[in-house]
Design a protein around this motif. Structure first.
Motif, PDB file in Angstrom:
ATOM      1  N   GLY A   1      48.182 -18.455   0.134  1.00  0.00           N
ATOM      2  CA  GLY A   1      48.931 -19.215  -0.947  1.00  0.00           C
ATOM      3  C   GLY A   1      48.190 -20.352  -0.295  1.00  0.00           C
ATOM      4  N   THR A   2      49.188 -21.310  -1.607  1.00  0.00           N
ATOM      5  CA  THR A   2      48.699 -23.180  -1.597  1.00  0.00           C
ATOM      6  C   THR A   2      49.578 -23.641  -1.140  1.00  0.00           C
ATOM      7  N   ALA A   3      50.723 -23.061  -0.117  1.00  0.00           N
ATOM      8  CA  ALA A   3      51.687 -23.642   0.354  1.00  0.00           C
ATOM      9  C   ALA A   3      51.491 -23.806   1.606  1.00  0.00           C
ATOM     10  N   PRO A   4      51.491 -24.065   2.901  1.00  0.00           N
ATOM     11  CA  PRO A   4      51.737 -24.448   4.035  1.00  0.00           C
ATOM     12  C   PRO A   4      52.963 -22.831   4.613  1.00  0.00           C
ATOM     13  N   VAL A   5      52.896 -22.551   5.675  1.00  0.00           N
ATOM     14  CA  VAL A   5      53.774 -21.441   6.113  1.00  0.00           C
ATOM     15  C   VAL A   5      53.736 -21.793   7.681  1.00  0.00           C
ATOM     16  N   THR A   6      55.367 -21.619   8.239  1.00  0.00           N
ATOM     17  CA  THR A   6      55.376 -21.718   9.617  1.00  0.00           C
ATOM     18  C   THR A   6      55.326 -19.694   9.697  1.00  0.00           C
ATOM     19  N   LEU A   7      54.372 -19.233  10.764  1.00  0.00           N
ATOM     20  CA  LEU A   7      54.203 -17.457  11.638  1.00  0.00           C
ATOM     21  C   LEU A   7      55.414 -17.926  12.260  1.00  0.00           C
ATOM     22  N   HIS A   8      56.237 -16.874  12.616  1.00  0.00           N
ATOM     23  CA  HIS A   8      56.752 -16.651  13.971  1.00  0.00           C
ATOM     24  C   HIS A   8      56.447 -15.264  14.374  1.00  0.00           C
ATOM     25  N   LEU A   9      56.051 -15.227  15.402  1.00  0.00           N
ATOM     26  CA  LEU A   9      55.240 -14.055  15.815  1.00  0.00           C
ATOM     27  C   LEU A   9      56.377 -13.664  17.011  1.00  0.00           C
ATOM     28  N   ASP A  10      56.821 -12.706  17.552  1.00  0.00           N
ATOM     29  CA  ASP A  10      57.335 -11.188  17.686  1.00  0.00           C
ATOM     30  C   ASP A  10      56.604 -10.699  18.841  1.00  0.00           C
TER      31      ASP A  10
END
Length: 494
Positions: free
Chosen positions: A425-434
């Motif tokens: 995508g063209t917006a930042p995303v925070t990825l949470h890893l479980d």
């Protein structure tokens, strides 16, 4: 900021990582061979004319398998032209690309090069203008020790030990009207079955790849696969799939989501193959060989009939951007996601032709942006592929509708866990890893490719786009249009 969540469990296994997934492709086309891998007189050429600077980059890229000699080229190629004393070899008009083939580089030169590169050969036979006898004779030349005409000819050419080539393609894109000697599905299926039968009589240990559709957008897609397998199911081990993605053919968002198309194409071919398996009441499963894939600005191609005849034309030498590299990384994620049945991959091509490696005649070699996600995935994807549970924000595309902006897969080899992820995508995303299912984990290396989506590497600026390396965490910021390999060292789980 948008948030994505990814949960991993060792029980969510897809299958083992097949090292053949990280293959490439060398075709006698443009400057892939001549002034690419082979350039006598170059300052970095070895005594056989092989460019050692290119070999260094090929080894760094991590290429495991290389398909040769085509591609469209193979469908009018006489393999005998490229063996024996170089001074006796004929100059031919290559009908595929309307260029002059000098035959200075042929089968035995390629095998020497593959040995130095540490790559397994994937040899293609001509089923366009030739047939059963020539295909079987080529296997005999390559794989029989001695005592036969073809094997003794190889020995006469200075190669005393057999090449022992395991993996063979039964022609190339035989459904394509552009292909020299193209055929209907019935014609090709019968020919592939006969050729495969004869080739395995010469060497029963070889593995055979039948031509599937040359693209999932072909009007005969799936029907072609079904008909070919009706004829050749018992002789072949793999079915090929080819797919290219043109940044200029669709809207930007659809291009960035190209892996959605690859996922669907692989699933469709597997469903077709399994239908034929059920109908024929066979126990064997056909696996897939994605033996041509890449980003390609195909809409810029000048067709062969619209060009004059040249010696070594510079064909489709595309300059790849950061966006292109993200898409390549995402396509590798898709390939890993299908590791239970997708066993061979060949990025087309290796040098100069829509390639991760570029060269100048007499000059330097350098890494294109797409080099980096391939090299790091080939290095880090080990063990078993894991299917993550992933929730992510969506992005809207013109071709595929709403799709997840984040895509990911993971591999685990018992001690090392690597998450491969993209933000398309063209917006930042925070990825949470479980990662709770893995017990303790120690942060490792996080490799990221991001930045201005339009940047490229060139001969003048070969390192303008390179990955950055960080310490891994379970909360990762994914910049827009970015690729990631996020590693951890984990305790073995029971």
């Amino acid at each position: 900021m948008a948030v994505a969540r990814l949960t991993l469990d060792p029980s969510f296994a897809v299958g083992p990582v097949d090292r053949r997934l990280f293959g490439s492709f060398v075709e006698h086309m443009g400057r892939c061979v001549y002034t690419g891998v082979f350039e006598p007189g170059h300052p970095r050429a070895d005594p056989d004319g092989l460019r050692t600077d290119v070999l260094d980059l090929v080894r760094e890229l991590g290429v495991t398998t290389v398909r040769y000699p085509g591609g469209n080229f193979v469908s009018a190629y006489r393999w005998e032209d490229g063996v024996g004393p170089a001074g006796d070899r004929p100059r031919r008009l290559d009908l595929a690309w309307r260029s002059i083939e000098t035959n200075a580089f042929g089968l035995n030169e390629f095998m020497r090069w593959a040995g130095l590169a540490g790559a397994e050969p994937m040899m293609a036979v001509n089923l366009g203008t030739r047939g059963v006898a020539e295909a079987a004779e080529l296997v005999e030349y390559c794989n029989v020790d001695g005592g036969t005409a073809a094997a003794d000819l190889r020995r006469k050419h200075g190669v005393t030990r057999p090449h022992d080539i395991r993996l063979w393609c039964l022609g190339n894109e035989m459904d394509g009207p552009w292909q020299i000697g193209s055929r209907t599905a019935d014609e090709y299926g019968r020919l592939a079955a006969r050729a495969g039968h004869a080739m395995k009589r010469v060497d029963p240990s070889i593995e055979l790849v039948a031509c599937g559709s040359s693209g999932a957008d072909m009007p005969t897609f799936a029907a072609w696969e079904a008909t070919v397998l009706e004829h050749a199911y018992d002789q072949v081990d793999y079915l090929s799939l080819h797919t290219y993605y043109d940044p200029e053919r669709y809207d930007d968002a659809s291009f960035r989501a190209s892996a959605v198309h690859l996922d669907a194409a692989v699933d469709a071919v597997l469903a077709t193959a399994d239908h034929v398996r059920a109908r024929l009441r066979r126990t064997k499963y056909i696996r897939l060989a994605l033996d041509e894939w890449n980003v390609w600005y195909q809409s810029r191609l000048v067709e062969p009939e619209d060009r004059g005849i040249e010696d070594t034309p510079a064909l489709i030498e595309d300059d790849f951007t950061v966006t292109d590299a993200m898409v390549v990384g995402n396509l590798l994620i898709s390939m890993l996601r299908h590791a239970d049945r997708l066993a061979v991959g060949c990025q087309a091509q290796l040098v100069n032709i829509i390639a991760p490696i570029r060269t100048l005649p007499g000059g330097p070699a350098w890494r294109q942006t797409i080099f980096h996600p391939f090299a790091h995935t080939a290095r880090l994807a080990r063990g078993t592929v894991l299917r993550p549970a992933l929730t992510a924000p969506v992005m809207t595309t013109g071709r595929y509708g709403d799709v997840p902006a984040v895509d990911a897969v993971a591999t685990h080899d018992g001690t090392r866990l690597t998450v491969f992820a993209v933000n398309r995508g063209t917006a930042p995303v925070t990825l949470h890893l479980d990662l709770r299912a893995f017990g303790g984990h120690t942060p490792g290396e996080h490799v990221m490719l991001a930045g201005d989506p339009h940047l490229t590497n060139t001969a003048a600026h070969p390192d303008r786009v390179t990955p950055s390396v960080h310490r891994s965490t379970t909360e990762v910021l994914l910049p827009p249009v970015s690729w990631h390999a996020i590693g951890f060292t984990t305790e073995e789980t029971s």
